[in-house]
Design an enzyme around this catalytic site. Structure first.
Site, mmCIF file in Angstrom:
data_model
loop_
_atom_site.group_PDB
_atom_site.id
_atom_site.type_symbol
_atom_site.label_atom_id
_atom_site.label_comp_id
_atom_site.label_asym_id
_atom_site.label_seq_id
_atom_site.Cartn_x
_atom_site.Cartn_y
_atom_site.Cartn_z
ATOM 1 N N HIS A 77 0.827 -1.208 0.000
ATOM 2 C CA HIS A 77 0.000 0.000 0.000
ATOM 3 C C HIS A 77 0.860 1.256 0.000
ATOM 4 O O HIS A 77 1.923 1.280 0.607
ATOM 5 C CB HIS A 77 -0.937 -0.001 1.212
ATOM 6 C CG HIS A 77 -2.113 -0.886 1.014
ATOM 7 N ND1 HIS A 77 -3.342 -0.412 0.624
ATOM 8 C CD2 HIS A 77 -2.246 -2.220 1.097
ATOM 9 C CE1 HIS A 77 -4.178 -1.424 0.494
ATOM 10 N NE2 HIS A 77 -3.521 -2.535 0.771
ATOM 11 N N PRO A 78 0.386 2.304 -0.669
ATOM 12 C CA PRO A 78 1.140 3.561 -0.694
ATOM 13 C C PRO A 78 0.887 4.378 0.566
ATOM 14 O O PRO A 78 -0.088 4.154 1.286
ATOM 15 C CB PRO A 78 0.542 4.275 -1.913
ATOM 16 C CG PRO A 78 -0.889 3.819 -1.915
ATOM 17 C CD PRO A 78 -0.827 2.364 -1.469
ATOM 18 N N SER A 94 -6.161 3.671 -5.968
ATOM 19 C CA SER A 94 -5.634 4.494 -4.874
ATOM 20 C C SER A 94 -5.759 5.978 -5.180
ATOM 21 O O SER A 94 -6.076 6.776 -4.297
ATOM 22 C CB SER A 94 -4.179 4.141 -4.584
ATOM 23 O OG SER A 94 -4.082 2.891 -3.953
ATOM 24 N N GLU A 97 -9.370 6.905 -4.581
ATOM 25 C CA GLU A 97 -9.705 6.867 -3.153
ATOM 26 C C GLU A 97 -9.111 8.066 -2.413
ATOM 27 O O GLU A 97 -9.797 8.706 -1.612
ATOM 28 C CB GLU A 97 -9.220 5.544 -2.544
ATOM 29 C CG GLU A 97 -10.025 4.362 -3.043
ATOM 30 C CD GLU A 97 -9.304 3.025 -2.946
ATOM 31 O OE1 GLU A 97 -9.915 2.026 -3.363
ATOM 32 O OE2 GLU A 97 -8.138 2.956 -2.487
ATOM 33 N N GLN A 98 -7.839 8.372 -2.692
ATOM 34 C CA GLN A 98 -7.218 9.508 -2.015
ATOM 35 C C GLN A 98 -7.847 10.830 -2.463
ATOM 36 O O GLN A 98 -8.052 11.736 -1.651
ATOM 37 C CB GLN A 98 -5.702 9.501 -2.227
ATOM 38 C CG GLN A 98 -5.034 8.346 -1.480
ATOM 39 C CD GLN A 98 -3.548 8.515 -1.288
ATOM 40 O OE1 GLN A 98 -3.031 9.626 -1.231
ATOM 41 N NE2 GLN A 98 -2.855 7.394 -1.153
ATOM 42 N N VAL A 133 -10.225 5.424 3.159
ATOM 43 C CA VAL A 133 -10.475 6.864 3.250
ATOM 44 C C VAL A 133 -11.779 7.315 2.603
ATOM 45 O O VAL A 133 -12.178 8.470 2.780
ATOM 46 C CB VAL A 133 -9.293 7.683 2.675
ATOM 47 C CG1 VAL A 133 -8.032 7.421 3.475
ATOM 48 C CG2 VAL A 133 -9.090 7.414 1.198
#
Length: 181
Positions: A77-78, A94, A97-98, A133
């Protein structure tokens, strides 16, 4: 009995080839297609044609994996609001999501705090801070981050896996919804 909305009549994992299954669900767990491969190799049944059924099968693979494989999953994961996000090197999932939490719109102070917390967290736990998130804002995420950085290693490992499973569920829901439109 599963809720009707839990099943997508257009997409049936139990009827997919391995290529179709991996193309569709291989990215549900970040950079860890081995999980989807294990589910496919175990035999897909009609039970996996629902969001809950497929998520349970994938989750079971992770929960029964060695600690080393689980750690590798967490490390895949980042960082949140990290260098990969800034350089545009996140997976599409990702990135979305971010962005949904507006992590791409951090103030310089927020960005600096994320970097500091990321460094402290990884130094303590040896994997990145992970949080589902979606439906959260930057302030909620920072508050959660601040509270978790002082957890015990075992508590945080369990919480990180819980968050990874939540992310996977949200991604499965998105895939199943997208396929009905």
């Amino acid at each position: 009995m599963m809720e009707p909305a839990n099943e997508n009549r257009r997409i049936r994992p139990s009827e997919m080839t391995i290529e179709e299954f991996l193309n569709t669900f291989g990215g549900v767990y970040e950079h860890s297609s081995w999980i989807a491969e294990a589910v496919f190799e175990g035999g897909l049944t009609r039970d996996f044609d629902t969001i809950a059924g497929l998520h349970d099968a994938l989750r079971n693979v992770v929960d029964n994996a060695s600690r080393e494989k689980q750690l590798a999953l967490l490390r895949a994961h980042p960082d949140l609001a990290g260098k990969l996000a800034v350089s545009g090197e996140l997976t599409a999932e990702s990135t979305d999501e971010q962005a949904s939490a507006q992590l791409d719109k951090c103030t310089p102070e927020e960005f600096e705090e994320f970097q500091s917390l990321n460094d402290t967290y990884k130094g303590r736990f040896h994997f990145p801070y992970i949080l589902a998130v979606r439906d959260r804002n930057r302030q909620e995420i920072l508050q959660n981050f601040r509270s978790r950085v002082n957890n015990s290693p075992d508590t945080e490992f369990a919480e990180a896996l819980k968050q990874v499973h939540r992310i996977a569920l949200l991604r499965i829901e998105t895939i199943m919804q997208d396929k009905t439109e």
